[in-house]
Design a protein around this motif. Structure first.
Motif, PDB file in Angstrom:
ATOM      1  N   THR A  85       2.093   0.482 -31.081  1.00 27.40           N
ATOM      2  CA  THR A  85       2.114  -0.948 -31.404  1.00 27.40           C
ATOM      3  C   THR A  85       3.465  -1.561 -31.030  1.00 27.40           C
ATOM      4  O   THR A  85       3.521  -2.702 -30.558  1.00 27.40           O
ATOM      5  CB  THR A  85       1.833  -1.198 -32.895  1.00 27.40           C
ATOM      6  OG1 THR A  85       2.696  -0.378 -33.699  1.00 27.40           O
ATOM      7  CG2 THR A  85       0.395  -0.904 -33.241  1.00 27.40           C
ATOM      8  N   SER A 106       6.282  -9.597 -25.859  1.00 26.75           N
ATOM      9  CA  SER A 106       7.453 -10.451 -26.072  1.00 26.75           C
ATOM     10  C   SER A 106       8.009 -11.013 -24.758  1.00 26.75           C
ATOM     11  O   SER A 106       8.743 -12.007 -24.759  1.00 26.75           O
ATOM     12  CB  SER A 106       8.559  -9.678 -26.799  1.00 26.75           C
ATOM     13  OG  SER A 106       9.081  -8.643 -25.973  1.00 26.75           O
ATOM     14  N   CYS A 118      -2.209  -1.081 -27.471  1.00 32.15           N
ATOM     15  CA  CYS A 118      -2.783  -1.482 -28.764  1.00 32.15           C
ATOM     16  C   CYS A 118      -4.052  -0.681 -29.071  1.00 32.15           C
ATOM     17  O   CYS A 118      -4.261  -0.253 -30.208  1.00 32.15           O
ATOM     18  CB  CYS A 118      -3.091  -2.979 -28.730  1.00 32.15           C
ATOM     19  SG  CYS A 118      -3.636  -3.638 -30.331  1.00 32.15           S
ATOM     20  N   VAL A 152      -1.906  -6.107 -33.017  1.00 33.40           N
ATOM     21  CA  VAL A 152      -0.698  -5.278 -32.960  1.00 33.40           C
ATOM     22  C   VAL A 152      -0.019  -5.238 -34.323  1.00 33.40           C
ATOM     23  O   VAL A 152       0.312  -4.162 -34.847  1.00 33.40           O
ATOM     24  CB  VAL A 152       0.264  -5.800 -31.869  1.00 33.40           C
ATOM     25  CG1 VAL A 152       1.639  -5.158 -32.021  1.00 33.40           C
ATOM     26  CG2 VAL A 152      -0.294  -5.500 -30.481  1.00 33.40           C
ATOM     27  N   LYS A 153       0.200  -6.417 -34.901  1.00 32.22           N
ATOM     28  CA  LYS A 153       0.881  -6.482 -36.202  1.00 32.22           C
ATOM     29  C   LYS A 153       0.046  -5.834 -37.304  1.00 32.22           C
ATOM     30  O   LYS A 153       0.567  -5.119 -38.168  1.00 32.22           O
ATOM     31  CB  LYS A 153       1.179  -7.938 -36.574  1.00 32.22           C
ATOM     32  CG  LYS A 153       2.494  -8.459 -36.036  1.00 32.22           C
ATOM     33  CD  LYS A 153       3.643  -7.701 -36.656  1.00 32.22           C
ATOM     34  CE  LYS A 153       4.969  -8.075 -36.063  1.00 32.22           C
ATOM     35  NZ  LYS A 153       6.042  -7.157 -36.458  1.00 32.22           N
ATOM     36  N   LYS A 156      -2.131 -10.098 -30.195  1.00 34.07           N
ATOM     37  CA  LYS A 156      -0.877 -10.190 -30.947  1.00 34.07           C
ATOM     38  C   LYS A 156      -1.121  -9.915 -32.430  1.00 34.07           C
ATOM     39  O   LYS A 156      -0.330  -9.236 -33.094  1.00 34.07           O
ATOM     40  CB  LYS A 156      -0.274 -11.583 -30.753  1.00 34.07           C
ATOM     41  CG  LYS A 156       1.216 -11.682 -30.983  1.00 34.07           C
ATOM     42  CD  LYS A 156       1.734 -13.038 -30.541  1.00 34.07           C
ATOM     43  CE  LYS A 156       3.240 -13.109 -30.683  1.00 34.07           C
ATOM     44  NZ  LYS A 156       3.758 -14.426 -30.226  1.00 34.07           N
ATOM     45  N   GLU A 160       3.919  -4.650 -28.531  1.00 37.67           N
ATOM     46  CA  GLU A 160       4.667  -5.829 -28.984  1.00 37.67           C
ATOM     47  C   GLU A 160       5.816  -6.144 -28.021  1.00 37.67           C
ATOM     48  O   GLU A 160       6.083  -7.320 -27.715  1.00 37.67           O
ATOM     49  CB  GLU A 160       5.213  -5.566 -30.391  1.00 37.67           C
ATOM     50  CG  GLU A 160       5.737  -6.781 -31.103  1.00 37.67           C
ATOM     51  CD  GLU A 160       6.063  -6.463 -32.558  1.00 37.67           C
ATOM     52  OE1 GLU A 160       5.593  -7.204 -33.436  1.00 37.67           O
ATOM     53  OE2 GLU A 160       6.804  -5.498 -32.809  1.00 37.67           O
TER      54      GLU A 160
END
Length: 450
Positions: free
Chosen positions: A60, A68, A41, A87-88, A84, A64
């Motif tokens: 990213t 997960s 990240c 990352v998005k 989290k 991710e």
């Protein structure tokens, strides 16, 4: 832990605005702990700030993927929840920077969904939510305006794939590409000259450096005048590829007699298809050859890594056939370059036969000197890794290397035999690729299929 040291050094470089050094520190950390989601990240952020949003998408996605696999209860840790979100958000920012608003809007919306699933409200505040909402709406409106522009200008027939292209900057190399300096070293020039002497009339041709667009490349020069139509040297291809419009030998391009002619694309010419198919001995492999000799040559070069991987290869072939922007017809060469590297257990940029190749230099078109970026590139990259059973955390095959290989193939590929409007076949030569083979060539190449 050493990887924490690299992370700390990378964070310090970020604070100084030295994003390239930050990328290098995070990468050194990933070489030690390749499944650290924080390092991926953080490196994604360094790529974004350094102006390489296309690489942010890869980093990213890796972060991710690692997250997960974490148990749900681990996300009670506020630091992990923040990661989290980051990352998005960085993925959304990357799509926005590339100029792909539809994808950006989707990722900003994912940020909002994540925030709404966090009952503690510790990982974000209202201003964050408002910012994500505004950015989502802005990108969504931009994508609608784009579609309306295409409609008004009579371009409504463009496919969804065509409409989602973005643009990225590629100036011959990424700053950390160490193999770039080796391209034009004196040692490399001496090696190439020895090979050139053995394939030509000794002393007739020479390797020398030439400056082009403010960068240095190797070129082949003639020492004396050469009469027209004189053959100056002969060289076998290093790596061939074709687009599967016609049934051909997967090594030497010979058209083959097709026992089950296709119903679409180009039918083989009976006058040229003079050889029977030599199938790969593995029954579940669909690659075909014209002889055992070609099969063995391909096997040792690249085929062993691709054998029996037809379902995934077919996906790439389908993309080649649906190519609308003119950059995917080199994909099969890229696939095979990665296959050669896998068999040799090296980075693709360290393949001896292509190390000295120049990279593509963007011109003013299509958009301010930037390259077309299609999100399919990343999908294709992941499929290539899956075909070759390479971990996406193996930094020898990092995404920037895939992008570099694509831009290395483009200016160094000769078209091979074929008569369709599209490019039927493509060839990489170790030496011939150093000749000028642009729209106004200074030599004619002839390809003889023995």
């Amino acid at each position: 832990m050493p990887s924490l040291d690299h992370r700390a050094k990378g964070n310090e470089a970020i604070k100084r605005g030295d994003y390239i050094s930050a990328w290098q520190h995070y990468t050194e950390g990933l070489q030690e702990t390749p499944k650290d989601p924080y390092l991926w990240c953080n490196r994604a952020f360094a790529c974004l700030k350094a102006g390489y949003p296309e690489l942010t998408l890869h980093d990213t996605a890796n972060s991710e993927a690692i997250l997960s696999d974490y148990p749900e209860e681990d996300f009670n840790d506020i630091n992990l929840m923040k990661l989290k979100f980051k990352v998005k958000y960085r993925m959304a920012e990357a799509y926005s920077a590339l100029g792909i608003p539809k994808h950006a809007a989707v990722e900003y919306n994912a940020c909002i969904d994540l925030a709404n699933k966090d009952p503690s409200m510790k990982t974000y505040n209202k201003s964050d939510l408002d910012m994500w909402t505004k950015k989502k709406e802005k990108n969504y409106k931009t994508s609608l305006l784009h579609d309306q522009f295409l409609q008004v200008n009579g371009m409504h027939q463009l496919t969804e794939q065509q409409k989602r292209h973005g643009f990225y900057k590629f100036e011959e190399r990424y700053p950390w590409d160490k193999s770039y300096e080796e391209r034009t070293s004196e040692e490399m020039m001496e090696k190439l000259q020895q090979k050139l002497d053995s394939t030509s009339n000794n002393n007739l041709l020479k390797i020398a450096k030439v400056n082009f667009d403010s960068s240095e490349h190797f070129g082949i020069f003639v020492k004396d005048s050469v009469p027209n139509y004189r053959i100056i040297f002969q060289e076998d291809p290093f790596l061939p590829a074709h687009n599967y419009y016609i049934l051909r030998c997967d090594y030497c391009f010979h058209e083959l007699k097709d026992p089950n002619p296709p119903n679409s694309y180009y039918q083989p010419r009976s006058a040229r298809a003079d050889r029977d198919v030599y199938n790969c001995p593995k029954r579940n492999c669909k690659e075909v050859f014209c002889s055992q000799k070609c099969y063995k040559s391909a096997l040792n070069l690249y085929h062993k890594a691709l054998c029996s991987k037809d379902d995934d290869i077919q996906v790439i072939i389908d993309w080649i056939h649906s190519d609308n922007i003119g950059v995917l017809h080199h994909l099969m060469l890229t696939v095979r370059i990665f296959a050669v590297a896998k068999l040799r257990d090296i980075c693709p940029l360290d393949i001896e036969e292509i190390k000295h190749f120049s990279r593509f230099t963007p011109v003013s078109a299509p958009y301010k000197g930037k390259m077309i970026y299609d999100p399919l590139f990343y999908d294709i990259y992941i499929i290539i890794l899956r075909i070759l059973e390479i971990s996406k955390f193996d930094l020898r095959y990092d995404y920037w290397i895939f992008i570099t290989v694509m831009n290395l193939v483009m200016p160094n590929t000769f078209p091979g035999p074929g008569e369709s409007d599209s490019i039927d076949t493509s060839v990489l030569y170790q030496l011939s690729s150093l000749f000028n083979h642009n729209c106004a060539p200074n030599l004619l190449d002839a390809q003889y299929l023995s």
